[in-house]
Scaffold this motif. Sequence first.
Motif, PDB file in Angstrom:
ATOM      1  N   GLY A   1       0.821  -1.225   0.000  1.00 36.45           N
ATOM      2  CA  GLY A   1       0.000   0.000   0.000  1.00 36.45           C
ATOM      3  C   GLY A   1       0.844   1.259   0.000  1.00 36.45           C
ATOM      4  O   GLY A   1       0.326   2.359  -0.192  1.00 36.45           O
ATOM      5  N   ASP A   2       2.168   1.133   0.197  1.00 40.71           N
ATOM      6  CA  ASP A   2       3.065   2.293   0.157  1.00 40.71           C
ATOM      7  C   ASP A   2       3.485   2.579  -1.278  1.00 40.71           C
ATOM      8  O   ASP A   2       3.598   1.664  -2.096  1.00 40.71           O
ATOM      9  CB  ASP A   2       4.323   2.037   0.993  1.00 40.71           C
ATOM     10  CG  ASP A   2       4.021   1.982   2.485  1.00 40.71           C
ATOM     11  OD1 ASP A   2       2.911   2.383   2.869  1.00 40.71           O
ATOM     12  OD2 ASP A   2       4.889   1.526   3.249  1.00 40.71           O
ATOM     13  N   VAL A   3       3.743   3.855  -1.571  1.00 39.90           N
ATOM     14  CA  VAL A   3       4.271   4.252  -2.882  1.00 39.90           C
ATOM     15  C   VAL A   3       5.782   4.404  -2.734  1.00 39.90           C
ATOM     16  O   VAL A   3       6.254   5.163  -1.879  1.00 39.90           O
ATOM     17  CB  VAL A   3       3.631   5.573  -3.372  1.00 39.90           C
ATOM     18  CG1 VAL A   3       4.282   6.036  -4.665  1.00 39.90           C
ATOM     19  CG2 VAL A   3       2.134   5.396  -3.571  1.00 39.90           C
ATOM     20  N   ILE A   4       6.543   3.670  -3.542  1.00 39.14           N
ATOM     21  CA  ILE A   4       8.009   3.697  -3.454  1.00 39.14           C
ATOM     22  C   ILE A   4       8.600   3.838  -4.851  1.00 39.14           C
ATOM     23  O   ILE A   4       7.908   3.670  -5.858  1.00 39.14           O
ATOM     24  CB  ILE A   4       8.560   2.405  -2.797  1.00 39.14           C
ATOM     25  CG1 ILE A   4       8.273   1.170  -3.686  1.00 39.14           C
ATOM     26  CG2 ILE A   4       8.021   2.198  -1.406  1.00 39.14           C
ATOM     27  CD1 ILE A   4       9.087  -0.051  -3.317  1.00 39.14           C
ATOM     28  N   TYR A   5       9.905   4.186  -4.883  1.00 35.63           N
ATOM     29  CA  TYR A   5      10.640   4.011  -6.146  1.00 35.63           C
ATOM     30  C   TYR A   5      11.984   3.370  -5.844  1.00 35.63           C
ATOM     31  O   TYR A   5      12.583   3.600  -4.790  1.00 35.63           O
ATOM     32  CB  TYR A   5      10.763   5.318  -6.942  1.00 35.63           C
ATOM     33  CG  TYR A   5      11.688   6.375  -6.393  1.00 35.63           C
ATOM     34  CD1 TYR A   5      13.076   6.300  -6.550  1.00 35.63           C
ATOM     35  CD2 TYR A   5      11.175   7.498  -5.737  1.00 35.63           C
ATOM     36  CE1 TYR A   5      13.908   7.289  -6.077  1.00 35.63           C
ATOM     37  CE2 TYR A   5      12.003   8.487  -5.250  1.00 35.63           C
ATOM     38  CZ  TYR A   5      13.381   8.376  -5.430  1.00 35.63           C
ATOM     39  OH  TYR A   5      14.207   9.360  -4.937  1.00 35.63           O
ATOM     40  N   ILE A   6      12.422   2.520  -6.779  1.00 33.18           N
ATOM     41  CA  ILE A   6      13.693   1.801  -6.646  1.00 33.18           C
ATOM     42  C   ILE A   6      14.582   2.223  -7.807  1.00 33.18           C
ATOM     43  O   ILE A   6      14.173   2.131  -8.979  1.00 33.18           O
ATOM     44  CB  ILE A   6      13.477   0.266  -6.669  1.00 33.18           C
ATOM     45  CG1 ILE A   6      12.486  -0.157  -5.579  1.00 33.18           C
ATOM     46  CG2 ILE A   6      14.796  -0.475  -6.506  1.00 33.18           C
ATOM     47  CD1 ILE A   6      11.955  -1.576  -5.730  1.00 33.18           C
ATOM     48  N   GLU A   7      15.793   2.726  -7.500  1.00 30.11           N
ATOM     49  CA  GLU A   7      16.740   3.111  -8.557  1.00 30.11           C
ATOM     50  C   GLU A   7      17.301   1.850  -9.207  1.00 30.11           C
ATOM     51  O   GLU A   7      17.797   0.959  -8.515  1.00 30.11           O
ATOM     52  CB  GLU A   7      17.858   3.964  -7.972  1.00 30.11           C
ATOM     53  CG  GLU A   7      17.382   5.332  -7.501  1.00 30.11           C
ATOM     54  CD  GLU A   7      18.492   6.145  -6.853  1.00 30.11           C
ATOM     55  OE1 GLU A   7      19.672   5.792  -7.054  1.00 30.11           O
ATOM     56  OE2 GLU A   7      18.177   7.114  -6.157  1.00 30.11           O
ATOM     57  N   ALA A   8      17.234   1.805 -10.547  1.00 32.24           N
ATOM     58  CA  ALA A   8      17.633   0.601 -11.275  1.00 32.24           C
ATOM     59  C   ALA A   8      19.133   0.335 -11.159  1.00 32.24           C
ATOM     60  O   ALA A   8      19.559  -0.820 -11.060  1.00 32.24           O
ATOM     61  CB  ALA A   8      17.235   0.721 -12.744  1.00 32.24           C
ATOM     62  N   ASN A   9      19.949   1.392 -11.149  1.00 29.60           N
ATOM     63  CA  ASN A   9      21.410   1.198 -11.144  1.00 29.60           C
ATOM     64  C   ASN A   9      21.951   0.861  -9.760  1.00 29.60           C
ATOM     65  O   ASN A   9      22.697  -0.092  -9.578  1.00 29.60           O
ATOM     66  CB  ASN A   9      22.122   2.455 -11.677  1.00 29.60           C
ATOM     67  CG  ASN A   9      21.731   2.756 -13.113  1.00 29.60           C
ATOM     68  OD1 ASN A   9      21.432   1.839 -13.878  1.00 29.60           O
ATOM     69  ND2 ASN A   9      21.728   4.031 -13.474  1.00 29.60           N
ATOM     70  N   SER A  10      21.554   1.654  -8.751  1.00 34.71           N
ATOM     71  CA  SER A  10      22.136   1.482  -7.414  1.00 34.71           C
ATOM     72  C   SER A  10      21.311   0.564  -6.518  1.00 34.71           C
ATOM     73  O   SER A  10      21.814   0.043  -5.528  1.00 34.71           O
ATOM     74  CB  SER A  10      22.278   2.851  -6.734  1.00 34.71           C
ATOM     75  OG  SER A  10      21.004   3.441  -6.565  1.00 34.71           O
ATOM     76  N   GLY A  11      20.023   0.377  -6.816  1.00 34.01           N
ATOM     77  CA  GLY A  11      19.157  -0.434  -5.965  1.00 34.01           C
ATOM     78  C   GLY A  11      18.665   0.317  -4.735  1.00 34.01           C
ATOM     79  O   GLY A  11      18.080  -0.272  -3.822  1.00 34.01           O
ATOM     80  N   ALA A  12      18.885   1.645  -4.699  1.00 33.11           N
ATOM     81  CA  ALA A  12      18.431   2.455  -3.559  1.00 33.11           C
ATOM     82  C   ALA A  12      16.904   2.530  -3.556  1.00 33.11           C
ATOM     83  O   ALA A  12      16.270   2.677  -4.606  1.00 33.11           O
ATOM     84  CB  ALA A  12      19.021   3.851  -3.638  1.00 33.11           C
TER      85      ALA A  12
END
Length: 456
Positions: A188-199
């Motif tokens: 239910g949370d909105v997140i983003y994951i950086e493709a290069n670093s995995g942050a």
Amino acid sequence: MKIEEVKSTVRTQRIAAHSHVKGLGLDADGAPLPIAAGLVGQKTAREAAGIVVDLIKTKKMAGRALLLAGPPGTGKTAIALAIAQELGNKVPFCPMVGSEVFSSEIKKTEVLMENFRRSIGLRIRETKEVYEGEVTELTPVETENPVGGYGKTISNVIIGLKTAKGTKQLKLDPSIFEALQKEKVEIGDVIYIEANSGAVKRQGRSDTFATEFDLETEEYVPLPKGDVHKKKEVIQDVTLHDLDVANARPQGGQDVLSMMGQLMKPKKTEITDKLRMEINKVVNKYIDQGIAELVPGVLFIDEIHMLDLETFTYLHKSLESPIAPIVIFATNRGRCVIRGTTDVIAPHGVPLDLLDRLLIIRTMPYSSNEMEQIIKLRAQTEGLQMEESAFARLSEIGSTSTLRYAVQLLTPANQMCKVNGRTQITKENIDDVHALFLDAKRSSKHLSEKNNKFML
């Protein structure tokens, strides 16, 4: 039948001395309104501060300094905070007091430089490849521990992300699962994951869950638009001091000697000029490439007369630096001896060569009517109910003593009102607490009359 009232889950903020100040209270033409944004009176000072805000916004004030000079309790700190409110949250605002420079751990000049660097922001823009959406699935996949033993390890994590356009299921590395746990990500949370670093960055709770009663939720955010996999411009706001500290942190190992070395170090470590020069070179390179933008903030130094001759000399150098914030000084002193000297008297305790560089705004004592308006604002901020006669009596007390003393009587008067079983503070409550507590003038009069009774 039991009926319970549902309390609001909105977190209440602590009421501070200047909680009522929301801005400078100017109209569209920059003229001050009589009572607005928590400020009352001081029209000339507020109009001058409005011009300073315009100069800061158009980036024509960097490296200059401002001095707010006036008697105690005339709103100098309130005007400085109002300037910060007008500039917004994105502009760094670093308040300090003159006596803070006298630290037993680091040099006086180092304290000033640290606060200078805290007041200069760097806005870094990066276009990153990210996976963004609302979490619909979060399943860690366990496997047998390759080292042996009884425990199991996580081999990967399956995560489902949903946007307005579609959904995607991702298989991620176990290291990203640790990052998800640190960010306390739930379904239910909105997140983003950086493709290069995995942050991983948690942006907030999806607004589709806005009706749920959750005390821990900070804010609700809308469901992201577009595809789950996209290119996104990520903006990071840091201060130069953050960069200094991050690069000054020792990168030693975990052996006993390096741990002992860290224990034996003083609490605060001074950051070298060489390191700062290297960071400035990198910052300038980013600015030239258009990756970053410098945001000069505001350094507010209250009680500037507490600084000594050495720190005043250092301020000259710092103000002329190509990377410098807007500096606002405040003082309630008239002509006095400059600290660090024995016989050099100057206006406001500031050397004349530095005083020449300052734009000076004067604050004037409040009238009885203005004091009454300020007391009403404070009572409203603290949620107190008062009779009109009580406001008039408090403003009268403020005129004979100080505004600060009159404002301080509000809370004890409210307590006395509760003890007497009333809901509104009356004039009698004010008179009672005024008789119980002394202001500075009555206290000094009492001391002079009974001087022979006190020990020398």
